[in-house]
Design an enzyme around this catalytic site. Structure first.
Site, mmCIF file in Angstrom:
data_model
loop_
_atom_site.group_PDB
_atom_site.id
_atom_site.type_symbol
_atom_site.label_atom_id
_atom_site.label_comp_id
_atom_site.label_asym_id
_atom_site.label_seq_id
_atom_site.Cartn_x
_atom_site.Cartn_y
_atom_site.Cartn_z
ATOM 1 C CE LYS A 149 -4.161 -1.676 2.322
ATOM 2 N NZ LYS A 149 -4.998 -1.535 3.521
ATOM 3 N N GLY A 165 -0.332 1.683 11.123
ATOM 4 C CA GLY A 165 0.060 1.204 9.792
ATOM 5 C C GLY A 165 -0.797 1.855 8.712
ATOM 6 C CG ASN A 205 1.432 1.060 16.411
ATOM 7 O OD1 ASN A 205 0.669 0.125 16.132
ATOM 8 N ND2 ASN A 205 2.596 1.229 15.812
HETATM 9 P P1 ATR Z 1 -2.221 -2.455 7.214
HETATM 10 O O1 ATR Z 1 -1.962 -1.953 5.827
HETATM 11 O O2 ATR Z 1 -3.218 -3.588 7.231
HETATM 12 O O3 ATR Z 1 -2.561 -1.361 8.174
HETATM 13 P P2 ATR Z 1 0.453 -2.504 8.263
HETATM 14 O O4 ATR Z 1 0.737 -1.204 7.603
HETATM 15 O O5 ATR Z 1 1.477 -3.587 8.190
HETATM 16 O O6 ATR Z 1 -0.874 -3.170 7.697
HETATM 17 O O7 ATR Z 1 0.118 -2.170 9.815
HETATM 18 C C1 ATR Z 1 -0.159 -3.169 10.758
HETATM 19 C C2 ATR Z 1 -0.433 -2.489 12.114
HETATM 20 O O8 ATR Z 1 -0.826 -3.510 13.045
HETATM 21 C C3 ATR Z 1 0.772 -1.813 12.746
HETATM 22 O O9 ATR Z 1 0.324 -0.707 13.500
HETATM 23 C C4 ATR Z 1 1.342 -2.911 13.663
HETATM 24 O O10 ATR Z 1 2.095 -2.443 14.745
HETATM 25 P P3 ATR Z 1 3.668 -2.076 14.586
HETATM 26 O O11 ATR Z 1 3.694 -0.665 14.046
HETATM 27 O O12 ATR Z 1 4.200 -2.204 15.941
HETATM 28 O O13 ATR Z 1 4.226 -3.088 13.614
HETATM 29 C C5 ATR Z 1 0.066 -3.509 14.166
HETATM 30 N N1 ATR Z 1 0.202 -4.902 14.618
HETATM 31 C C6 ATR Z 1 0.538 -5.980 13.879
HETATM 32 N N2 ATR Z 1 0.505 -7.109 14.634
HETATM 33 C C7 ATR Z 1 0.145 -6.718 15.885
HETATM 34 C C8 ATR Z 1 -0.072 -7.406 17.109
HETATM 35 N N3 ATR Z 1 0.092 -8.719 17.200
HETATM 36 N N4 ATR Z 1 -0.440 -6.680 18.187
HETATM 37 C C9 ATR Z 1 -0.615 -5.357 18.113
HETATM 38 N N5 ATR Z 1 -0.429 -4.631 16.981
HETATM 39 C C10 ATR Z 1 -0.057 -5.305 15.872
#
Ligand code: ATR
Length: 283
Positions: free
Chosen positions: A64, A126, A147
């Site tokens: 994205k 994200g 976050n």
């Molecule tokens: P998307 O396009 O679906 O938003 P992304 O840009 O990869 O995907 O963002 C994923 C989000 O989910 C991020 O805020 C991530 O946190 P980090 O910035 O710390 O990576 C969060 N995320 C992913 N797995 C998680 C988990 N198990 N617990 C809490 N937050 C999570």
């Protein structure tokens, strides 16, 4: 006409079911196909989509943000967010849009949740969280971003504060203040991937939630996430990720075709698709 979806992984996406149902029900002679594209192949894949004259495509994780550099034009709010999930191909010119924010606003509106004067807490920083935070910041009184990685929520908070001049604060998911943040929020949105495994509990206790609050989870698989279970136990009002999924897909369909999206058929397709997937996984 051919439309598609690029991402990695792509196997479990509901978008083909949603968009093909919409094309069928509106009588548009088009097909929507999932296309598995790895990060290192993104540039060539975009060139290929252009050469094959796809009319449009959706973009999902992890492309994205990276996709922006290969497009010819980016709509203002998608550029501000720095994330694109929908592309239109007009005679070889690719224009990028983001329908996540509008999809979330519509899901809230359909449920009857008003944003005016409200305090919103958003989990995640994200691509999806960015789009949702930008869309909501136009209407809400304050936005709080929580976050796992604090630096990302800090960066997003700074951007939103600079653009909308509303109260924006941020905190890490592990913050001891999380209870206060939850209690102060009118609307709580999980826009992160937290809960997609269907196992881990969110770091929230049921007695932090109240019946006058809205809890909205953009995770749609499982449909009933642990967060929504907590919301139900606290008798808070909940909105599932299915509503967001259908609404962001409907916005993409309308951008591509200029036609009104057949919401009922799209919703039916995704419900059936998820049931079939759950059935296949359990057998
Ligand atoms: P998307 O396009 O679906 O938003 P992304 O840009 O990869 O995907 O963002 C994923 C989000 O989910 C991020 O805020 C991530 O946190 P980090 O910035 O710390 O990576 C969060 N995320 C992913 N797995 C998680 C988990 N198990 N617990 C809490 N937050 C999570």
């Amino acid at each position: 006409m051919v439309y598609g979806l690029i991402g990695d992984p792509i196997d479990h996406s509901m978008s083909p079911a949603i968009q093909n149902a919409a094309f069928r029900s509106t009588g548009i002679d088009a097909v929507y196909v999932p296309l598995h594209v790895r990060r290192q192949d993104l540039r060539e894949a975009i060139q290929g989509l252009r050469a094959l004259k796809l009319k449009g495509f959706n973009v999902t994780a992890p492309h994205k943000v990276h996709v922006l550099r290969y497009l010819d034009k980016i709509e203002t709010s998608a550029a501000a967010i720095g994330s694109v999930n929908t592309v239109i191909n007009e005679n070889g010119k690719l224009s990028g849009f983001n329908t996540d924010g509008v999809g979330a606003l519509k899901a809230l509106g359909e449920a009857g949740a008003s944003l005016d004067g409200k305090s919103v807490l958003i989990f995640g920083a994200g691509g999806a969280s960015r789009a949702i935070a930008y869309a909501l910041a136009r209407h809400a009184n304050s936005v709080r971003l929580v976050n796992r990685t604090n630096s990302k929520s800090k960066e997003l908070a700074g951007r939103i504060r600079g653009k909308f001049h509303i109260e924006v604060t941020h905190a890490p998911l592990s913050s001891k203040l999380l209870r206060v943040f939850i209690e102060q929020a009118n609307i709580i949105i999980n826009a992160s991937s937290m809960g997609t495994d269907g196992i881990a509990n969110p770091p929230i206790e049921v007695d932090w939630l109240r019946p006058d609050q809205w809890v909205f989870d953009i995770v749609y698989k499982p449909t009933q996430t642990r967060l929504l279970e907590l919301a139900d136990s606290a008798r808070a009002r909940s909105i599932t990720g299915l509503n967001m999924l259908v609404n962001q897909g409907a916005c993409a369909f309308e951008l591509w075709t200029g036609r009104k999206a057949p919401m009922l058929e799209m919703r039916h397709a995704v419900t059936q698709g998820l049931l079939a997937m759950e059935h296949a996984e359990s057998s």
